[in-house]
Design a protein around this motif. Sequence first.
Motif, short mmCIF file in Angstrom:
data_model
loop_
_atom_site.label_atom_id
_atom_site.label_comp_id
_atom_site.label_asym_id
_atom_site.label_seq_id
_atom_site.Cartn_x
_atom_site.Cartn_y
_atom_site.Cartn_z
N PHE A 19 1.08 -1.49 -0.08
CA PHE A 19 0.25 0.00 -0.39
C PHE A 19 1.00 1.42 0.19
O PHE A 19 0.09 2.05 -0.29
CB PHE A 19 -0.48 -0.04 1.38
N HIS A 22 3.06 1.40 -3.37
CA HIS A 22 2.17 1.89 -4.32
C HIS A 22 2.17 3.86 -4.78
O HIS A 22 2.29 4.41 -5.72
CB HIS A 22 0.68 1.02 -4.37
N LEU A 23 0.84 3.96 -3.37
CA LEU A 23 1.06 5.57 -2.92
C LEU A 23 2.40 5.99 -3.47
O LEU A 23 2.19 7.21 -3.85
CB LEU A 23 0.35 5.68 -1.28
N THR A 26 2.73 6.71 -6.99
CA THR A 26 2.14 7.09 -7.52
C THR A 26 2.76 8.83 -7.10
O THR A 26 2.16 9.80 -8.34
CB THR A 26 1.03 6.88 -7.17
N LEU A 27 2.72 9.09 -5.86
CA LEU A 27 2.96 10.70 -6.00
C LEU A 27 4.30 11.40 -7.35
O LEU A 27 4.63 11.50 -7.40
CB LEU A 27 3.62 10.36 -4.17
N THR A 30 3.41 11.86 -10.20
CA THR A 30 2.44 12.63 -10.42
C THR A 30 3.00 13.73 -10.08
O THR A 30 2.38 14.48 -10.82
CB THR A 30 1.36 12.38 -10.23
N LEU A 31 3.98 13.96 -8.86
CA LEU A 31 4.25 15.23 -8.65
C LEU A 31 4.98 15.69 -9.61
O LEU A 31 5.36 15.36 -10.70
CB LEU A 31 4.70 15.07 -7.19
N TYR A 49 3.46 3.22 -15.12
CA TYR A 49 3.28 3.41 -16.25
C TYR A 49 2.42 2.36 -17.00
O TYR A 49 2.25 2.80 -17.65
CB TYR A 49 4.95 3.78 -17.11
N PHE A 52 -0.44 1.60 -14.40
CA PHE A 52 -1.23 2.68 -13.65
C PHE A 52 -0.61 4.60 -14.73
O PHE A 52 -1.25 5.22 -13.15
CB PHE A 52 -0.70 2.78 -12.29
N ASN A 53 -0.56 4.27 -15.33
CA ASN A 53 -0.26 5.44 -16.12
C ASN A 53 -1.33 6.71 -15.70
O ASN A 53 -2.77 6.53 -15.59
CB ASN A 53 -0.11 5.45 -17.30
N GLN A 54 -0.91 7.70 -15.18
CA GLN A 54 -1.99 8.95 -14.67
C GLN A 54 -1.14 10.38 -14.54
O GLN A 54 0.07 10.17 -14.93
CB GLN A 54 -1.95 8.18 -13.54
N TRP A 56 -2.09 14.59 -13.22
CA TRP A 56 -2.67 15.08 -12.78
C TRP A 56 -2.96 16.81 -13.02
O TRP A 56 -3.53 17.60 -12.43
CB TRP A 56 -3.24 14.91 -11.44
#
Lengths: 185, 291
Positions: A19, A22-23, A26-27, A30-31, A49, A52-54, A56
Amino acid sequence: MNINKNIKFFIACFLTVFFIFHLVCTLLYTLPEKFVSKPLREFSFSYIYPLFNQGWALFAPAPTINKELWVCYQHKNGKWSKWQQPFSKNLQNHQKFRITGDSKIVLAQSSILYYLEKENWLKFGQTVELNGDSNSVYFSALKFAVLKHLAKEKTEFKDIKIRVIFSSYDDSGNTKTLFYSINKK
Amino acid sequence: MKNVFEIVFSKSENLINIILLRKLLFIYVIINFIQLIPFIPELYSVEYSIIFQRELSAVTINSLVNLLAFEQLKNVYWWFFSLQVLFSVLGVFGYFTRISTMVVWFTTINLQNRIYSSNTGGDLLLNILLFFLIFISDGRKLKNVELEKIKNSIDYFFINLCKFQLIIVYFISALYKVTCNEWLDGSAIARILFVNEYSLPIISNAASNYSMLFKIITWFILAYQILFPLVLIKSNKVSYLLFIGILFHAGIALFIGLFNFSLIMIISYVIFIPTNQLKEFSLAKFLIAKE
């Protein structure tokens, strides 16, 4: 089946580590770039990539360039067509009915033209002419889209010209226009 | 008061929310397919697709979610659509929940990656949520008490991953915005509405005539995104914040034209609605009646 407390503890620890991992990834992915070093970004890229590509940023910075794609082609008899906007109908439909799939066509075009403008760093008022053999990936993608569109419309042609006009919104609310023209030799 | 260990291994309070989220996402996938039907040749067919894609040959994780980039598989997109819709329908009616979620995720991510340049944040969020939902149970109790506890712990972590994913969307978006001049000076929305694909002619005129109003809207959006993590607080008042969010996304759908993005965002709010309030909605009652 009886699962003892140690196994449950191990499962809880494993899930907690996953958990957090993953977080954090992700940060890191995306940061904004200035907050994350390149090696950390690359590390997170390999995990995030594929599945979970994203991203924001969501309109930050706000897009301020309007993009118009114009196409003109030479008929078999040698005459040139008028300049026309191949995907204008999709844009009109998208503006009339927000629910239709026209948005996909509109966004696909917008995305290519956005990167084409970024790639060329044109100044306002400047016109750049490139021939159809440009190495640019974005130009290839644009040419591909136009040729496929004409094929779908069953349009036969000998030669083609593509023109992209970028107009900018400035603080006074006026627009400035520049031309980016491409001839397929 | 329960300790952390007990919370992790007991049945999650939000499971009803997740069951509803899954069904709404399946319904969204069906709606999205219907939207795309007239455009499938232009987006997917080998002859007419306007979206350029480099061919793949090597098998990696990335290529497993880009199967339509393989020369031999370029024409099988109808199979992907058929499976996607079939399993979405099965999922809505509560059949083969996890298998349905897995198939819908796999077909959706492959179909979306084929038209990557037209994807919005909503498409990306849909993939991520569907992936997490594969690991979350359908709420049915297992006979074995110990296995039930392990299942509950997996549910607990993946439900929280869904929640934090949503928080990350707003947190990162707010972070980008507070470092941007046009969001701080309030001109961002007016600027966005100048761009044809994110506007309506009538609205771009209004944006230049009523600049103060659009400044207020810009700051309001920024404030909403900054305050969004408050949805994690366990209170019935969270619904007010979510209601504001629904209005905000309805505005994005109508005026900026990102209809599908807004729909996905609104659907994902289901995770945060207090369960006692959620059960009051007739659509929710209907969709979770069988569970």
